[in-house]
Design a protein around this motif. Structure first.
Motif, mmCIF file in Angstrom:
data_model
loop_
_atom_site.group_PDB
_atom_site.id
_atom_site.type_symbol
_atom_site.label_atom_id
_atom_site.label_comp_id
_atom_site.label_asym_id
_atom_site.label_seq_id
_atom_site.Cartn_x
_atom_site.Cartn_y
_atom_site.Cartn_z
ATOM 1 N N THR A 34 0.685 -1.228 0.260
ATOM 2 C CA THR A 34 0.020 0.055 0.068
ATOM 3 C C THR A 34 0.919 1.412 -0.030
ATOM 4 O OG1 THR A 34 -0.211 -0.225 2.505
ATOM 5 C CG2 THR A 34 -1.923 -1.010 1.078
ATOM 6 N N ARG A 35 2.024 1.219 0.393
ATOM 7 C CA ARG A 35 2.894 2.329 0.488
ATOM 8 C C ARG A 35 3.128 2.909 -0.847
ATOM 9 N NH1 ARG A 35 7.235 1.335 -1.762
ATOM 10 N NH2 ARG A 35 7.504 -0.792 -0.793
ATOM 11 N N THR A 36 2.971 1.952 -2.235
ATOM 12 C CA THR A 36 3.202 2.566 -3.492
ATOM 13 C C THR A 36 2.043 3.443 -3.691
ATOM 14 O OG1 THR A 36 2.263 0.790 -4.562
ATOM 15 C CG2 THR A 36 4.676 0.840 -4.126
ATOM 16 N N MET A 37 0.802 3.083 -3.332
ATOM 17 C CA MET A 37 -0.421 3.734 -3.557
ATOM 18 C C MET A 37 -0.440 4.965 -2.709
ATOM 19 S SD MET A 37 -3.041 4.133 -5.597
ATOM 20 C CE MET A 37 -2.849 2.498 -6.477
ATOM 21 N N ARG A 38 0.106 5.112 -1.531
ATOM 22 C CA ARG A 38 0.038 6.044 -0.838
ATOM 23 C C ARG A 38 1.152 7.154 -1.548
ATOM 24 N NH1 ARG A 38 0.049 8.120 4.550
ATOM 25 N NH2 ARG A 38 -0.278 10.330 4.178
ATOM 26 N N MET A 39 1.914 6.969 -2.270
ATOM 27 C CA MET A 39 3.027 8.007 -2.842
ATOM 28 C C MET A 39 2.413 8.553 -4.188
ATOM 29 S SD MET A 39 6.899 6.748 -2.225
ATOM 30 C CE MET A 39 7.305 6.415 -0.807
ATOM 31 N N VAL A 40 1.220 8.044 -4.594
ATOM 32 C CA VAL A 40 0.470 8.259 -5.865
ATOM 33 C C VAL A 40 0.149 9.894 -5.796
ATOM 34 C CG1 VAL A 40 -1.752 8.302 -7.289
ATOM 35 C CG2 VAL A 40 -0.340 6.256 -6.636
ATOM 36 N N GLY A 41 -0.335 10.630 -4.644
ATOM 37 C CA GLY A 41 -0.586 11.870 -4.779
ATOM 38 C C GLY A 41 0.636 12.890 -4.864
ATOM 39 N N TRP A 42 1.888 12.328 -4.355
ATOM 40 C CA TRP A 42 2.961 12.926 -4.492
ATOM 41 C C TRP A 42 3.440 12.961 -5.890
ATOM 42 C CZ3 TRP A 42 5.256 15.686 -0.253
ATOM 43 C CH2 TRP A 42 4.836 15.359 0.824
ATOM 44 N N MET A 43 3.420 11.669 -6.324
ATOM 45 C CA MET A 43 3.889 11.530 -7.843
ATOM 46 C C MET A 43 2.976 12.209 -8.748
ATOM 47 S SD MET A 43 4.602 7.332 -7.978
ATOM 48 C CE MET A 43 5.746 6.563 -7.110
ATOM 49 N N SER A 148 13.134 12.428 -2.022
ATOM 50 C CA SER A 148 13.077 11.201 -0.844
ATOM 51 C C SER A 148 12.409 10.170 -0.878
ATOM 52 C CB SER A 148 12.855 12.214 0.378
ATOM 53 O OG SER A 148 11.669 12.507 0.523
ATOM 54 N N MET A 149 11.337 10.200 -1.602
ATOM 55 C CA MET A 149 10.394 9.085 -1.630
ATOM 56 C C MET A 149 10.244 8.254 -2.874
ATOM 57 S SD MET A 149 7.131 10.791 0.040
ATOM 58 C CE MET A 149 6.798 12.094 -1.157
ATOM 59 N N PHE A 150 10.468 8.966 -3.966
ATOM 60 C CA PHE A 150 10.410 8.262 -5.364
ATOM 61 C C PHE A 150 11.322 8.495 -6.514
ATOM 62 C CE2 PHE A 150 7.109 11.299 -5.256
ATOM 63 C CZ PHE A 150 7.306 12.002 -6.474
ATOM 64 N N LYS A 151 11.517 7.713 -7.578
ATOM 65 C CA LYS A 151 12.418 8.311 -8.515
ATOM 66 C C LYS A 151 11.650 7.841 -9.578
ATOM 67 C CE LYS A 151 16.528 7.398 -11.112
ATOM 68 N NZ LYS A 151 17.508 8.630 -10.833
ATOM 69 N N GLY A 152 11.099 8.615 -10.825
ATOM 70 C CA GLY A 152 10.307 8.192 -11.675
ATOM 71 C C GLY A 152 8.735 7.948 -10.916
#
Length: 187
Positions: A34-43, A148-152
């Motif tokens: 679920t962490r990946t879906m949690r970053m969707v707003g940031w992405m 800090s959270m994602f790349k691409g």
């Protein structure tokens, strides 16, 4: 700083998911984190994405048209678990209301983060207007959080990174509201 969606078509960019993408890219699959879906707003904010289409949230039928017990069968399509349902029928537990999945809750939280980013952007623009300065390029003030959270479109593995970035963003919002001069993020 990420390339703006304003350079694509009419300035509005939406995303869509169905069976794909799959991990390590954000998905609503039950075997994803679920962490990946949690970053969707940031992405989404990073890439200037303004909309998201998910094809179905309560797909309780199988490809052959029969009903599926979503509590015992997570597979809807080949090697795709949980796709097509984010709400579970409450009738199984004697409820007239559906139950929301943790995956949908993570997405809702990511949209809250997106809203916080929009608040910060708006405050930065107000600051620029009040101080007769040039229009602020928002990405320069949050790129460190994105990095800090994602790349691409692949998230980093530590859950704590989301909460650290959110806390940092909240502090930046409060600092700006308290009259402090905003600073571009360090690269």
């Amino acid at each position: 700083v990420q390339e703006s969606a304003l350079n694509h078509g009419n300035g509005k960019m939406w995303t869509y998911s169905c069976i794909g993408p799959k991990y390590p890219f954000p998905s609503f699959h039950v075997d994803d984190d679920t962490r990946t879906m949690r970053m969707v707003g940031w992405m989404a904010k990073s890439y200037d994405i303004t909309g998201y289409l998910y094809y179905e949230v309560n797909k309780y039928t199988a490809p052959d048209g029969g009903w599926v017990d979503v509590y015992s069968d997570a597979q809807r399509f080949n090697e795709c678990y949980g796709d097509g349902y984010l709400l579970y029928p409450g009738k199984y537990y004697n409820s007239s209301s559906p139950f929301v999945s943790l995956r949908l809750t993570a997405y809702r939280d990511s949209m809250d983060d997106y809203d916080m980013l929009c608040v910060y952007e708006s405050l930065l623009q107000e600051y620029a207007a009040q101080n007769q300065s040039e229009e602020i390029e928002f990405g320069k003030y949050v790129q460190d959080l994105y990095d800090s959270m994602f790349k691409g479109f692949q998230s980093k593995e530590e859950d704590a990174l989301i909460y650290e970035a959110r806390e940092t963003l909240a502090k930046r919002i409060l600092s700006l509201k308290n009259g402090e001069i905003p600073k571009e993020s360090e690269e």
